[in-house]
Design an enzyme around this catalytic site. Structure first.
Site, PDB file in Angstrom:
ATOM      1  N   PRO A  10       0.838  -1.206   0.000  1.00  0.00           N
ATOM      2  CA  PRO A  10       0.000   0.000   0.000  1.00  0.00           C
ATOM      3  C   PRO A  10       0.878   1.263   0.000  1.00  0.00           C
ATOM      4  CG  PRO A  10      -0.169  -1.159   2.119  1.00  0.00           C
ATOM      5  CD  PRO A  10       0.620  -2.036   1.198  1.00  0.00           C
ATOM      6  N   SER A  13       2.246   4.469   3.197  1.00  0.00           N
ATOM      7  CA  SER A  13       1.742   3.871   4.425  1.00  0.00           C
ATOM      8  C   SER A  13       2.878   3.427   5.342  1.00  0.00           C
ATOM      9  CB  SER A  13       0.855   2.671   4.083  1.00  0.00           C
ATOM     10  OG  SER A  13       1.597   1.746   3.314  1.00  0.00           O
ATOM     11  N   GLY A  14       4.100   3.835   4.998  1.00  0.00           N
ATOM     12  CA  GLY A  14       5.230   3.493   5.859  1.00  0.00           C
ATOM     13  C   GLY A  14       5.805   2.120   5.588  1.00  0.00           C
ATOM     14  N   LEU A  15       5.372   1.481   4.506  1.00  0.00           N
ATOM     15  CA  LEU A  15       5.861   0.123   4.205  1.00  0.00           C
ATOM     16  C   LEU A  15       6.877   0.108   3.063  1.00  0.00           C
ATOM     17  CD1 LEU A  15       2.621  -2.047   4.648  1.00  0.00           C
ATOM     18  CD2 LEU A  15       4.422  -1.550   6.295  1.00  0.00           C
ATOM     19  N   GLY A  16       7.429   1.262   2.758  1.00  0.00           N
ATOM     20  CA  GLY A  16       8.524   1.282   1.796  1.00  0.00           C
ATOM     21  C   GLY A  16       8.111   1.102   0.345  1.00  0.00           C
ATOM     22  N   SER A  17       6.880   1.486   0.006  1.00  0.00           N
ATOM     23  CA  SER A  17       6.442   1.332  -1.386  1.00  0.00           C
ATOM     24  C   SER A  17       7.295   2.173  -2.339  1.00  0.00           C
ATOM     25  CB  SER A  17       4.959   1.709  -1.526  1.00  0.00           C
ATOM     26  OG  SER A  17       4.757   3.064  -1.209  1.00  0.00           O
ATOM     27  N   SER A  18       7.719   3.362  -1.892  1.00  0.00           N
ATOM     28  CA  SER A  18       8.499   4.246  -2.773  1.00  0.00           C
ATOM     29  C   SER A  18       9.846   3.637  -3.125  1.00  0.00           C
ATOM     30  CB  SER A  18       8.718   5.606  -2.106  1.00  0.00           C
ATOM     31  OG  SER A  18       7.482   6.199  -1.790  1.00  0.00           O
ATOM     32  N   ALA A  72      10.641   0.475  -2.907  1.00  0.00           N
ATOM     33  CA  ALA A  72      10.461  -0.778  -3.637  1.00  0.00           C
ATOM     34  C   ALA A  72      10.236  -0.490  -5.117  1.00  0.00           C
ATOM     35  CB  ALA A  72       9.287  -1.567  -3.052  1.00  0.00           C
ATOM     36  N   ASP A  90      15.338   2.531   3.451  1.00  0.00           N
ATOM     37  CA  ASP A  90      14.330   1.879   2.602  1.00  0.00           C
ATOM     38  C   ASP A  90      14.956   1.314   1.328  1.00  0.00           C
ATOM     39  OD1 ASP A  90      12.718   2.848   4.604  1.00  0.00           O
ATOM     40  OD2 ASP A  90      11.169   3.615   3.266  1.00  0.00           O
TER      41      ASP A  90
END
Lengths: 296, 296
Positions: free
Chosen positions: B86, B89-94, B96, B137
């Site tokens: 997502p 949301s703080g899960l490193g999508s950028s 990744a 990240d």
């Protein structure tokens, strides 16, 4: 003889002061009144009931009598308590009743104790009952005023008013202090670091209070509350009350040992008025200069 | 060519790592997939829309292309993004998406970049877009695994599963990091002390995680969350979600920059199942050993 002694309020640094960090406290304009008259036996009447020497129902008063008997061997006394300070709420009701009783005993039985001696005796009573205690509450009930502790440097708070909301949940100092100590046993470095942070909050609050820099006091209240929560002395009901107050624009924190007890808040007049409408047990207190005194 | 890179999760120490304190992070089994094919112009398609080079809608991908063009002067490419992570949301999508795009560009245009070079390039992209960034990240998206940072010592988390709840409120790293920096400007000693405390939480969490000492991990989650709230990166909606999780017996905290984003929780299986029923956006993730890779 009637004597009275003020309650107290922690503005910043409760719990951290147990670990030698700075805290800011003030006596408040709520008092406990003790009326002492000569009598053959001991009779203690308070909102908690009418008893003789009773270490369960009236532990502070009973221990105060024992300590007083070390200087004057009395056989009895009639002791009547009326207090403006809600009990077990972090506002120093225990030390106020202790100091007021000691002062009234001293006056009634002409023991000629100095306030220093009364303070020392009240400090012993705190230890008799709680096993632990920094002496801060007896100090404030005896001397009044606003102070930076543990150094005990005076602080001028001016005409500031504090909103107090009684959560209605009892706060037991000993249990809370022990709880923090046991958390610290498990995570010594973490809790010591949090205590350092609380100490820094108190240090930053000193100039903010002196300069009436409310923006900073607001921020520091908020931060202090988070740190109190970190050491486990908040609870869900209190968190929710504080969240509601923050929504009104009021910055608020636990005052005293926590786990219940009172919340202290600061904000604009309109917001404070709204808060007193929303919360039943809300009232205002201000700093009190005068400590224990003989009434009338 | 299709490449994929994993997202990441902060277990402990977000924000404090900006101030050189220890933190614990892990790559997770959610991936971003980038498909790159040769084309005369740039065309980027993702759930955010279909654009050319576009620094507003696709800032990370566009900057990744610019950086890649420093080593291989391509005129165009078709880039298609599908992500399990997502966004914001703080899960490193950028990171990744950045790392996956760089890897797929490298493979499609045969630039023969090492993963070290891809990591360095992704790190530049992070700075291009955010102005600040610790490189954590991109590191995790490139290499996978679980790590103590900033030292980047590997950590074995075993088969632990984490409950993740997306608050549905966007989390913007730059804004949150700047907010903490500005709070620190006002209260340097206080915020530095809180950062120290967060660092100590991370240090205490290392043996707790290694020994699967869940009681301690639970406590440290709770304390870390209070400290994150102290530095101003929580918010009322998140506090309330965490309070609800704690009522279920789940220990939870913000993961990542905060202000929104995701909550990470740990607890007994029954409690976790209940949580997924109560909260819509709840799912489980586990540590991921593998970093960026070419698919199929």
């Amino acid at each position: 003889m009637i004597a009275s002694a003020p309650g107290k309020l922690f503005l910043f640094g409760e719990h951290a002061v147990v670990y030698k960090k700075k805290a800011i406290v003030t006596a408040i304009n709520l008092r406990c009144f003790a009326k002492v008259s000569k009598r053959d036996e001991f009779r203690i009447s308070s909102p908690l009931g009418v008893t003789g020497l009773d270490f369960n129902i009236h532990p502070y008063i009973s221990h105060a009598i024992l300590r007083f008997r070390e200087v004057r061997d009395i056989r009895g006394a009639d002791i009547e308590i009326k207090s403006q300070i809600p009990p077990a709420s972090g506002l120093g009701s225990s030390s106020a009743v202790t100091v007021a009783v000691l002062k009234a005993l001293d006056a009634e039985f002409e023991a000629a104790l100095t306030n220093e001696e009364i303070y020392e005796m009240a400090r012993m009573v705190e230890l008799d009952v709680q096993g632990i205690g920094s002496g801060t509450d007896p100090f404030l009930s005896t001397y009044g005023g606003s102070w930076i502790i543990p150094d005990r440097s005076p602080l001028n708070l001016g005409k500031i008013h504090f909103l107090i909301i009684d959560s209605g949940i009892k706060s037991y100092t000993k249990e809370m202090v022990n709880g923090v100590a046991s958390l610290r046993e498990r995570y010594p470095e973490v809790i010591d670091a949090v205590m350092d942070a609380i100490g820094k909050v108190s240090e930053s609050a000193i100039p903010a209070l002196e300069n009436r820099d409310y923006d900073k006091i607001f921020d520091l209240f908020r931060i202090n509350q988070c740190l109190l929560k970190a050491i486990g002395v908040s609870r869900r009901e209190i968190d929710e009350m504080i969240a509601k107050l923050e929504e009104l624009g009021i910055s608020a924190k636990i005052t005293g040992a926590g786990g219940g007890g009172c919340i202290i808040g600061l904000g604009e007049k309109d917001a404070l008025t709204k808060a007193t409408e929303i919360f039943g047990n809300a009232f205002f207190v201000k700093p009190e200069k005068e400590g224990v005194r003989i009434e009338g």
